[in-house]
Design a protein around this motif. Structure first.
Motif, short mmCIF file in Angstrom:
data_model
loop_
_atom_site.label_atom_id
_atom_site.label_comp_id
_atom_site.label_asym_id
_atom_site.label_seq_id
_atom_site.Cartn_x
_atom_site.Cartn_y
_atom_site.Cartn_z
N ASN A 3 -3.23 11.71 -5.21
CA ASN A 3 -2.09 11.26 -4.20
C ASN A 3 -1.77 10.46 -4.71
O ASN A 3 -1.80 9.43 -6.21
CB ASN A 3 -3.44 10.29 -3.49
N VAL A 4 -0.41 10.02 -4.36
CA VAL A 4 0.56 9.08 -5.34
C VAL A 4 0.78 8.76 -3.63
O VAL A 4 1.50 8.60 -3.23
CB VAL A 4 2.01 9.91 -5.63
N GLU A 17 12.67 7.31 6.02
CA GLU A 17 12.61 8.48 5.19
C GLU A 17 11.26 8.05 3.75
O GLU A 17 10.69 8.12 3.35
CB GLU A 17 13.12 7.66 4.11
N SER A 18 10.47 6.53 4.61
CA SER A 18 9.09 6.09 4.41
C SER A 18 7.89 6.57 4.57
O SER A 18 7.61 8.05 5.57
CB SER A 18 8.67 4.80 4.43
N ALA A 19 6.24 6.87 3.55
CA ALA A 19 5.17 7.72 3.59
C ALA A 19 4.36 7.09 3.19
O ALA A 19 4.81 6.40 2.14
CB ALA A 19 5.20 9.32 3.18
N SER A 20 3.18 6.85 3.54
CA SER A 20 1.65 6.38 2.78
C SER A 20 1.31 6.70 1.57
O SER A 20 1.14 6.13 0.73
CB SER A 20 0.64 6.46 4.22
N VAL A 21 1.66 7.98 1.78
CA VAL A 21 1.30 9.08 0.30
C VAL A 21 1.38 10.19 0.46
O VAL A 21 1.50 11.57 1.23
CB VAL A 21 -0.49 8.94 0.18
N LEU A 22 1.87 11.04 -1.14
CA LEU A 22 2.10 11.87 -1.46
C LEU A 22 1.16 12.28 -2.36
O LEU A 22 0.00 12.24 -2.52
CB LEU A 22 3.44 11.98 -2.01
N GLN A 23 0.53 13.51 -1.55
CA GLN A 23 -0.72 14.64 -1.68
C GLN A 23 -0.34 15.24 -2.79
O GLN A 23 0.27 16.43 -1.97
CB GLN A 23 -1.66 14.37 -0.82
#
Length: 432
Positions: free
Chosen positions: A60-61, A216-222
């Motif tokens: 997770n990033v 365009e935001s996200a909490s996490v890139l998995q």
């Protein structure tokens, strides 16, 4: 050696009642040990699947953003830039998905429940959405904004059903409160202990609107991988690449993202911090389940070892006493002391190997036959992350059981064998 083996086998058949009793005890211990290890492996697999479905990818990033030092939000403010760094690092066979995460209070009438909030893109995660078991409705309906899927325990507390309208409440980054009316599109089956702590599913768009994030935001890139990827090495590579690309990256920590928020909130910085974690980190608060089953497997192993050692020790000591004249005859015919030792050790070894292998094989077959077919009470299924008994036997389980029992059998045979070898032919033949 073959003659000693024949003598050992003959002695076991001659005293078949005692040998059969020991065989059943040893086989039962081996079977129980294999069963406990299979349960531990099955629960660990079910826990990982549940964590990777709701909480986490393999790697997770994520990020933490502060408008000023007294606020904190679990979000990547510059998601496109982070994605451009991470995408080239995705191994073959792995995928990359965007998720939202946070906390929210869901209310219906006079009932309110605070729970973990998960945002997902139902359109891009169709395969995962299809695997999610539901009691009512469909998780695929989350493609529409202003919809929510609630876990069955939360729906029961709120007394809502599919089609009802509930309200989500949360606190924005700046400290203000926000509320959003959503329609219940699905009620999902409980997923172990995650049924209540991760009970609110919404679309990424709904989560952004609720928390006031930019489009365009996200909490996490998995990163999600199908094979046995070395997630720790991959996480280290991603962490180092992000750091060399100019991001401020938090040090590795074996904690879930929610457990990091309180310490980070006390730190006096502002801006963006990037965090890289593995699925083990994100589900660390659940490790007590598999740790407990691991401790149980060790305890069962110790008990089986002690039972084997004591049972064979007593049995072979009695056998030495009953066969004293036979031993004297063999010694008078020229059998060496080491051959006498070998004869008794072979008896213990044969009994240990045959009984443990039989018990392990029967246990493995039972585990395969019972897997997924034994329903569990809700209280137990929560801890096992499965509605049925999650048994997963593997070859190493049988190997461990056989080796453990065999070593115990050999150790238990040494003292009686040495005692038998110490008898002189004359005194042994004169024994009454």
């Amino acid at each position: 050696m073959l003659s000693l083996l024949r003598i050992a086998l003959r002695n076991l058949f001659v005293d078949r009642e005692r040998a059969l009793l020991l065989f059943l005890v040893i086989a039962s211990g081996s079977a129980v040990l294999v069963g406990v290890m299979s349960l531990k492996t099955g629960v660990a697999a079910a826990q990982r699947e549940a964590a990777r479905t709701l909480l986490s990818g393999d790697v997770n990033v994520g990020g933490y953003f502060k408008v000023h030092p007294d606020t904190l939000a679990p979000v990547l403010g510059d998601t496109p830039r982070v994605r451009s760094v991470v995408e080239p690092l995705v191994p073959a066979g792995c995928g990359l998905r965007e998720r939202g995460r946070g906390y929210a209070t869901v209310a219906a009438g006079r009932h309110r429940v605070r729970s973990f909030l998960v945002g997902l893109d139902a359109g891009h995660e169709r395969e995962l959405v299809q695997r999610m078991a539901t009691r009512e409705g469909s998780v695929a309906a989350l493609e529409r904004t202003h919809t929510v899927a609630l876990s069955a325990p939360l729906a029961r507390q709120l007394q809502v059903k599919v089609g009802d309208v509930t309200t989500l409440y949360t606190q924005l980054v700046g400290g203000k409160n926000n509320a959003l009316d959503v329609e219940v599109a699905a009620i999902t089956e409980p997923v172990g202990l995650l049924g209540e702590s991760s009970g609110i599913l919404v679309s990424n768009a709904t989560l952004r609107e609720l928390h006031g994030y930019r489009p365009e935001s996200a909490s996490v890139l998995q990163l999600t991988c199908a094979g046995d990827t070395d997630v720790d090495a991959l996480a280290g590579t991603v962490r180092e690449t992000l750091r060399t690309s100019g991001f401020t990256v938090l040090p590795a920590s074996h904690e879930a993202y929610g457990d990091k928020m309180a310490p980070l909130l006390r730190e006096g910085w502002a801006g963006q911090r990037v965090d890289v974690s593995t699925w083990q980190d994100e589900s660390s608060f659940l490790s007590f389940v598999t740790d407990g089953l691991g401790a149980l497997a060790v305890l069962v192993g110790v008990i089986v070892f002690v039972v084997v050692v004591l049972g064979l020790f007593v049995s072979l000591n009695v056998s030495v006493r009953e066969r004293t004249r036979e031993i004297g005859t063999l010694r008078a015919m020229g059998m060496h002391r080491r051959s006498v030792v070998g004869m008794f050790v072979l008896e213990g070894l044969l009994l240990g190997v045959l009984a443990s292998a039989s018990g392990a094989a029967v246990s493995a077959l039972l585990c395969v036959g019972l897997r997924g077919s034994v329903p569990l009470p809700e209280a137990i299924s929560n801890f096992f992350f499965s509605g049925t008994l999650p048994l997963q036997p593997e070859l190493p389980h049988a190997v461990v059981a056989v080796v453990l029992v065999t070593v115990g059998a050999v150790l238990a045979s040494i003292i009686p064998a040495a005692r038998a070898a110490s008898l002189s032919p004359r005194s042994a033949m004169e024994f009454l």
